[in-house]
Motif scaffolding. Sequence first.
Motif, PDB file in Angstrom:
ATOM      1  N   PHE A 140       0.586  -1.216  -0.228  1.00 13.04           N
ATOM      2  CA  PHE A 140       0.061   0.129   0.030  1.00 13.04           C
ATOM      3  C   PHE A 140       0.853   1.291   0.039  1.00 13.04           C
ATOM      4  O   PHE A 140       0.271   2.397   0.268  1.00 13.04           O
ATOM      5  CB  PHE A 140      -1.030  -0.247   1.184  1.00 13.04           C
ATOM      6  CG  PHE A 140      -1.993  -1.350   1.010  1.00 13.04           C
ATOM      7  CD1 PHE A 140      -2.747  -1.623  -0.075  1.00 13.04           C
ATOM      8  CD2 PHE A 140      -2.034  -2.320   1.849  1.00 13.04           C
ATOM      9  CE1 PHE A 140      -3.489  -2.482  -0.385  1.00 13.04           C
ATOM     10  CE2 PHE A 140      -2.862  -3.539   1.874  1.00 13.04           C
ATOM     11  CZ  PHE A 140      -3.587  -3.517   0.406  1.00 13.04           C
ATOM     12  N   CYS A 164      -4.131  -8.152  -0.044  1.00 12.55           N
ATOM     13  CA  CYS A 164      -4.861  -7.885  -1.350  1.00 12.55           C
ATOM     14  C   CYS A 164      -6.290  -7.344  -0.815  1.00 12.55           C
ATOM     15  O   CYS A 164      -6.611  -6.143  -0.914  1.00 12.55           O
ATOM     16  CB  CYS A 164      -4.864  -9.023  -2.449  1.00 12.55           C
ATOM     17  SG  CYS A 164      -5.833  -8.491  -3.839  1.00 12.55           S
ATOM     18  N   LEU A 165      -6.792  -8.334  -0.350  1.00 14.31           N
ATOM     19  CA  LEU A 165      -8.425  -8.054   0.121  1.00 14.31           C
ATOM     20  C   LEU A 165      -8.440  -8.819   1.634  1.00 14.31           C
ATOM     21  O   LEU A 165      -8.684 -10.213   1.589  1.00 14.31           O
ATOM     22  CB  LEU A 165      -9.394  -8.834  -0.874  1.00 14.31           C
ATOM     23  CG  LEU A 165      -9.760  -8.132  -2.137  1.00 14.31           C
ATOM     24  CD1 LEU A 165     -10.473  -9.128  -2.970  1.00 14.31           C
ATOM     25  CD2 LEU A 165     -10.433  -6.534  -2.025  1.00 14.31           C
ATOM     26  N   GLN A 175      -8.481  -0.808  -0.226  1.00 18.36           N
ATOM     27  CA  GLN A 175      -8.384  -1.745  -1.128  1.00 18.36           C
ATOM     28  C   GLN A 175      -9.514  -1.667  -2.076  1.00 18.36           C
ATOM     29  O   GLN A 175      -9.301  -1.982  -3.406  1.00 18.36           O
ATOM     30  CB  GLN A 175      -8.460  -3.128  -0.381  1.00 18.36           C
ATOM     31  CG  GLN A 175      -7.320  -3.367   0.525  1.00 18.36           C
ATOM     32  CD  GLN A 175      -7.650  -4.360   1.512  1.00 18.36           C
ATOM     33  OE1 GLN A 175      -8.506  -5.056   1.603  1.00 18.36           O
ATOM     34  NE2 GLN A 175      -6.627  -4.571   2.791  1.00 18.36           N
ATOM     35  N   ALA A 186      -7.056  -3.029  -5.051  1.00 21.37           N
ATOM     36  CA  ALA A 186      -6.912  -4.566  -5.071  1.00 21.37           C
ATOM     37  C   ALA A 186      -6.586  -5.227  -6.215  1.00 21.37           C
ATOM     38  O   ALA A 186      -5.786  -6.174  -6.443  1.00 21.37           O
ATOM     39  CB  ALA A 186      -7.993  -4.883  -4.340  1.00 21.37           C
ATOM     40  N   THR A 236     -14.477  -5.453  -6.555  1.00 21.72           N
ATOM     41  CA  THR A 236     -13.261  -4.704  -6.834  1.00 21.72           C
ATOM     42  C   THR A 236     -12.532  -5.142  -8.257  1.00 21.72           C
ATOM     43  O   THR A 236     -11.530  -4.521  -8.473  1.00 21.72           O
ATOM     44  CB  THR A 236     -12.160  -4.971  -5.856  1.00 21.72           C
ATOM     45  OG1 THR A 236     -11.960  -6.495  -5.761  1.00 21.72           O
ATOM     46  CG2 THR A 236     -12.647  -4.314  -4.545  1.00 21.72           C
TER      47      THR A 236
END
Length: 308
Positions: A140, A164-165, A175, A186, A236
Amino acid sequence: MTGTPPAGQTGSRTPFGVRLAAAMAEHGPLCAGIDPHPGLLAAWGLADDVAGLRTFALTVVDALGGRVAALKPQSALFERHGSRGVAVLEEVVAAAREVGTLTIVDAKRGDIGSTMAGYAEAYLADGSPLAGDALTVSPFLGAGSLAPAVDLALATGRGLFVLCLTSNPEGREVQHARTADGESVAAQVARFAAEANAVELSGLSSGAAGSARGSGALGSVGLVVGATIGDAARITGVDLAAVRGPLLAPGVGAQGAGAPELAAVFGDARSQVLASSSRGVLAAGPDVAALRAAARQAAADARSALVG
């Protein structure tokens, strides 16, 4: 992608994705955490100090080494004891290696430039006492900031699991956010992992690739995806199957997510899932036989849920 990893694996170690796929096929899709929370230490009758930490962690390795696909020591719970706690983490990595069990060091490192390169050397370089078989990392600061870790992991036959998630509610703020072109953060992370795996897998011989789990090879750059996130991957725009890497998933089986939930989260990527269980297994300790029984049950629950 920034910092394109080397094609294939340059050292003598079999790539992490291939080794993990074989371990999952042999032992079931379970990664057992080594999370020495103060409450668990107390439940085991151990003091919340370095001696208690060491007894706890090495008991888990003794009980589960050679019996699960991977062990995942949570670095923060070792670090809270200072340098002596980190030394115990080094012992855990070495002990797991001695019994032939893969270790995923759960440190969630993430930074930029030379600092990220330093973390990579600490956790992924040959000869480092903290270098297990894989490392969890945070993307991130931009997925491309992880390039030093990707490069070194693939060069040494190690792996990464990229956040990621995740299942924590706060994770959605980052995300699920979208860039100006409409792609979610994401999805960018998943694409980064997919690109790294595509390069690695293209460099493997057909024999090495074919030895991976099932009919397809697993790349060495995986994702951390919570098993209880519902339809977040669809929302996403994340194509988990296209990542072609392992998916480290807290929350499988007895932890809350059964076959219907996993079908919604992972879809066609369920064969890539490595279920992560920590307290669900560790609560059975300190008895070694009870720990082994709990891990067998967790692996069976995960396998059953992922097939459904």
